[in-house]
Design an enzyme around this catalytic site. Sequence first.
Site, PDB file in Angstrom:
ATOM      1  N   CYS A 131      46.536 -10.425  33.772  1.00 11.42           N
ATOM      2  CA  CYS A 131      45.791 -11.628  33.402  1.00 11.42           C
ATOM      3  C   CYS A 131      44.489 -11.247  32.703  1.00 11.42           C
ATOM      4  O   CYS A 131      44.031 -10.126  32.759  1.00 11.42           O
ATOM      5  CB  CYS A 131      45.471 -12.431  34.658  1.00 11.42           C
ATOM      6  SG  CYS A 131      46.902 -12.711  35.686  1.00 11.42           S
ATOM      7  N   ARG A 135      46.914  -9.584  25.276  1.00 11.28           N
ATOM      8  CA  ARG A 135      47.446  -9.049  26.541  1.00 11.28           C
ATOM      9  C   ARG A 135      48.716  -9.778  26.960  1.00 11.28           C
ATOM     10  O   ARG A 135      49.415  -9.331  27.871  1.00 11.28           O
ATOM     11  CB  ARG A 135      46.416  -9.174  27.658  1.00 11.28           C
ATOM     12  CG  ARG A 135      45.100  -8.473  27.416  1.00 11.28           C
ATOM     13  CD  ARG A 135      43.978  -9.088  28.252  1.00 11.28           C
ATOM     14  NE  ARG A 135      44.135  -8.814  29.659  1.00 11.28           N
ATOM     15  CZ  ARG A 135      43.473  -7.842  30.294  1.00 11.28           C
ATOM     16  NH1 ARG A 135      42.663  -7.073  29.609  1.00 11.28           N
ATOM     17  NH2 ARG A 135      43.633  -7.627  31.566  1.00 11.28           N
ATOM     18  N   TRP A 143      49.259 -14.116  33.506  1.00 10.51           N
ATOM     19  CA  TRP A 143      50.570 -13.469  33.311  1.00 10.51           C
ATOM     20  C   TRP A 143      51.266 -13.630  34.651  1.00 10.51           C
ATOM     21  O   TRP A 143      50.941 -12.937  35.618  1.00 10.51           O
ATOM     22  CB  TRP A 143      50.345 -12.010  32.928  1.00 10.51           C
ATOM     23  CG  TRP A 143      51.597 -11.203  32.822  1.00 10.51           C
ATOM     24  CD1 TRP A 143      52.134 -10.403  33.775  1.00 10.51           C
ATOM     25  CD2 TRP A 143      52.479 -11.098  31.698  1.00 10.51           C
ATOM     26  NE1 TRP A 143      53.290  -9.824  33.340  1.00 10.51           N
ATOM     27  CE2 TRP A 143      53.536 -10.221  32.061  1.00 10.51           C
ATOM     28  CE3 TRP A 143      52.502 -11.652  30.437  1.00 10.51           C
ATOM     29  CZ2 TRP A 143      54.568  -9.880  31.204  1.00 10.51           C
ATOM     30  CZ3 TRP A 143      53.536 -11.319  29.571  1.00 10.51           C
ATOM     31  CH2 TRP A 143      54.547 -10.461  29.954  1.00 10.51           C
ATOM     32  N   ASN A 147      43.075 -11.737  39.132  1.00  8.34           N
ATOM     33  CA  ASN A 147      44.003 -10.859  38.423  1.00  8.34           C
ATOM     34  C   ASN A 147      44.480  -9.837  39.438  1.00  8.34           C
ATOM     35  O   ASN A 147      43.662  -9.200  40.094  1.00  8.34           O
ATOM     36  CB  ASN A 147      43.280 -10.156  37.254  1.00  8.34           C
ATOM     37  CG  ASN A 147      44.215  -9.234  36.472  1.00  8.34           C
ATOM     38  OD1 ASN A 147      45.421  -9.265  36.678  1.00  8.34           O
ATOM     39  ND2 ASN A 147      43.653  -8.421  35.597  1.00  8.34           N
ATOM     40  N   GLY A 148      45.786  -9.719  39.629  1.00 14.92           N
ATOM     41  CA  GLY A 148      46.311  -8.724  40.567  1.00 14.92           C
ATOM     42  C   GLY A 148      47.382  -9.331  41.462  1.00 14.92           C
ATOM     43  O   GLY A 148      47.977 -10.360  41.140  1.00 14.92           O
ATOM     44  N   GLU A 161      66.531   8.428  25.847  1.00 16.98           N
ATOM     45  CA  GLU A 161      65.310   7.618  25.694  1.00 16.98           C
ATOM     46  C   GLU A 161      64.277   8.366  24.851  1.00 16.98           C
ATOM     47  O   GLU A 161      63.610   7.782  24.001  1.00 16.98           O
ATOM     48  CB  GLU A 161      64.750   7.252  27.062  1.00 16.98           C
ATOM     49  CG  GLU A 161      63.435   6.486  27.044  1.00 16.98           C
ATOM     50  CD  GLU A 161      63.484   5.159  26.298  1.00 16.98           C
ATOM     51  OE1 GLU A 161      64.607   4.685  25.973  1.00 16.98           O
ATOM     52  OE2 GLU A 161      62.404   4.618  25.978  1.00 16.98           O
ATOM     53  N   LYS A 208      62.738   6.812  21.390  1.00 19.61           N
ATOM     54  CA  LYS A 208      61.296   6.675  21.138  1.00 19.61           C
ATOM     55  C   LYS A 208      60.939   7.288  19.786  1.00 19.61           C
ATOM     56  O   LYS A 208      60.237   6.703  18.986  1.00 19.61           O
ATOM     57  CB  LYS A 208      60.487   7.350  22.251  1.00 19.61           C
ATOM     58  CG  LYS A 208      60.500   6.608  23.559  1.00 19.61           C
ATOM     59  CD  LYS A 208      59.577   5.420  23.625  1.00 19.61           C
ATOM     60  CE  LYS A 208      60.115   4.077  23.340  1.00 19.61           C
ATOM     61  NZ  LYS A 208      61.307   3.539  23.897  1.00 19.61           N
ATOM     62  N   GLU A 250      62.524   5.373  16.695  1.00 19.19           N
ATOM     63  CA  GLU A 250      62.107   3.984  16.413  1.00 19.19           C
ATOM     64  C   GLU A 250      60.659   3.890  15.927  1.00 19.19           C
ATOM     65  O   GLU A 250      60.287   2.901  15.299  1.00 19.19           O
ATOM     66  CB  GLU A 250      62.345   3.070  17.593  1.00 19.19           C
ATOM     67  CG  GLU A 250      61.504   3.302  18.819  1.00 19.19           C
ATOM     68  CD  GLU A 250      61.780   2.237  19.894  1.00 19.19           C
ATOM     69  OE1 GLU A 250      62.078   1.086  19.550  1.00 19.19           O
ATOM     70  OE2 GLU A 250      61.696   2.577  21.078  1.00 19.19           O
ATOM     71  N   HIS A 260      81.041  20.778  22.479  1.00 17.94           N
ATOM     72  CA  HIS A 260      82.235  20.040  22.027  1.00 17.94           C
ATOM     73  C   HIS A 260      82.025  19.410  20.657  1.00 17.94           C
ATOM     74  O   HIS A 260      82.649  18.403  20.328  1.00 17.94           O
ATOM     75  CB  HIS A 260      82.599  18.979  23.073  1.00 17.94           C
ATOM     76  CG  HIS A 260      82.917  19.567  24.400  1.00 17.94           C
ATOM     77  ND1 HIS A 260      84.062  20.257  24.678  1.00 17.94           N
ATOM     78  CD2 HIS A 260      82.166  19.626  25.535  1.00 17.94           C
ATOM     79  CE1 HIS A 260      84.036  20.696  25.922  1.00 17.94           C
ATOM     80  NE2 HIS A 260      82.893  20.320  26.471  1.00 17.94           N
ATOM     81  N   LYS A 303      59.771  -6.979  19.072  1.00 18.25           N
ATOM     82  CA  LYS A 303      59.551  -6.663  20.488  1.00 18.25           C
ATOM     83  C   LYS A 303      60.630  -7.298  21.354  1.00 18.25           C
ATOM     84  O   LYS A 303      61.067  -6.740  22.343  1.00 18.25           O
ATOM     85  CB  LYS A 303      58.172  -7.165  20.946  1.00 18.25           C
ATOM     86  CG  LYS A 303      57.841  -6.819  22.389  1.00 18.25           C
ATOM     87  CD  LYS A 303      57.852  -5.311  22.640  1.00 18.25           C
ATOM     88  CE  LYS A 303      57.688  -4.950  24.080  1.00 18.25           C
ATOM     89  NZ  LYS A 303      57.974  -3.513  24.331  1.00 18.25           N
TER      90      LYS A 303
END
Length: 614
Positions: A2, A27, A75, A101-102, A484, A488, A491, A507, A609
């Site tokens: 938040c 944010r 958030w 916030n939290g 992954e 990264k 992209e 192989h 996104k």
Amino acid sequence: MCGIIGYIGSGDAQRVIISGLKRMEYRGYDSSGIALLTDKGLEVRKKAGKLANLEAELESSPVGASTHGIGHTRWATHGGPTDMNAHPHLGSTGRVALVHNGIIENYASLRAELADAGVVFASQTDSEIVAHLVETKILAGSTLLQAMRTTVGRLQGAFTLVAIDTDEPGTVVAARRSSPLVVGVGKGENFLASDVASFIEYTREAIELGQDQIVEMTADSITVTNFDGTQAEVRPYHIDWDLSAAEKGGYDWFMRKEIFEQPRAVADTLRGRINDNRELILDEIRIDAATLRSIDKIIIVACGTAYHAGLIGKYAIEHWTRIPVEVEIASEFRYRDPIISPTTLVVTISQSGETADTLMAIRHAREQHAKVISICNTNGSTIPRESDAVIYTHAGPEIGVASTKGFTTQLIACYLLGLYLAQVRGTKFGDEVLALIEELEALPAKMDEVLDDLSVTLSLAKEMTEERSFLFLGRHVGYPVALEGALKLKEISYLHAEGFPAGELKHGPIALVDQDLPIFIVVPPQGRDQLHDKVLSNIEEVRARGARTIVLAEKGDHEAEQYASTLISLPVVPTLFQPVLAILPLQAFSCELATLRGCDVDQPRNLAKSVTVE
Ligand code: AGP
């Protein structure tokens, strides 16, 4: 997470607060609100959705002039994004307004205590409880500062709290534990905020608040004490960032900021998962234990990075529960006519909660009467709403298109799900589950250890700006890490990068290996049967053909060192948890190389996104 702002001074508090909230829009949030002290007393406006909705509300229902107030962009964590769940929250008499916030971990017991005392709640949030606790103390004769100090002594979890009291029109009081809070020091006015971006246009003089500190702020004074009332050490500083850098917390990219946010994001995702009986509890699992015990197959469905998280989840869930787990790319899932029954559990993983391929998979699974649990980072998004149950990752908004903290918190959620199923089905004893939880709780500190020394990784990026192709190898849970790491790199730097199971190279793909070809290899922890030695012989295969081997291995693995052109050491962790650490240098390498290549790290070409089309 938040966005919070508090103001007191001689300016137009509404304008200052709204502009400050706008500076924190990046944010991510899903509702917003403001509380102002005017000649009518405390006036509150709050709306779900974007800030424009709050501004429209202030237009249609104006508040009086004010030089004193608080604001918030939310958030959602506990309770969906609605007008009533938006902050500020009020106490029962409307005398105190508070923003938070939290995560309050013990909110359930506090809520029950307040309900027993006759408090009627207006929202589903953990934050509202704090407003009632503070106001209860004030009505019993405490000042706002005293009430805040007493209240924080009862809270468990992470919180930044900012409150105002109608009867103390010259004061704002705030408290901080494990969530950011900074004071903006003006001339005849002062600011409190979760982010310097919100007040940097008014002052560049700031005070960073430390852990377990309380601040009492007037237009001309700032007094900081520790929760126990003793004088606190404060660290004034001058903000020399420009606004753009301020929004990224001083980092050059949101992605780099989010890489470094991962220890806190993992800690927040783990927070509050153990109840008073030392049992594992999960967000909103609305599937009863009997149903979970009847599950005879699990299918994990996701896209991209989330799919890689699912591949790692498979190893852990199968090992702990002995339930067979399939992992499927969401866009393939429903076209392969999957075998689904009412005893199949489909687990989707999605940071955004809006990925169309994953959403379509959920709808198909539910048509086939499977139960669906979603792992998601975005409260109130479509995917959790269309699932039977949800496990929220509390990573906070992820702005960079390339997912980083989304990934590591998805791993944590997969581990938690596996342990929860093992606990419910009895394939793990309570003490075994707790021992693994404690290993998980030790991860943030080990992640910090990796992130505190990326010198090898960053200098590697500088050496490799001219390279055109990279391979990534791993075995067992190291294989999805290789996938992954390759994703990264490709992209955000637009370079060819491919991940393989280390045992698969011979192989065919080994034909790619050429002199000095950079190959990253994730070596499993020592002692894990023959896995470790197999990977070392795979490294030998590529070294014999001239490859440059960048070896990621646990500290003290001197055998692996001999196979490394470059060695990146990792803290010792159990095999299944190694991906949480091994991915960090690969994220940092990709971010640095893409930056050196002049790429737009946060908004890479061709990518969005959230992919809301099939
Ligand atoms: C990851 O870096 C990518 N941005 C992409 O693969 C992403 O993970 C994928 O599109 C899934 O998104 P979701 O987690 O929001 O569903």
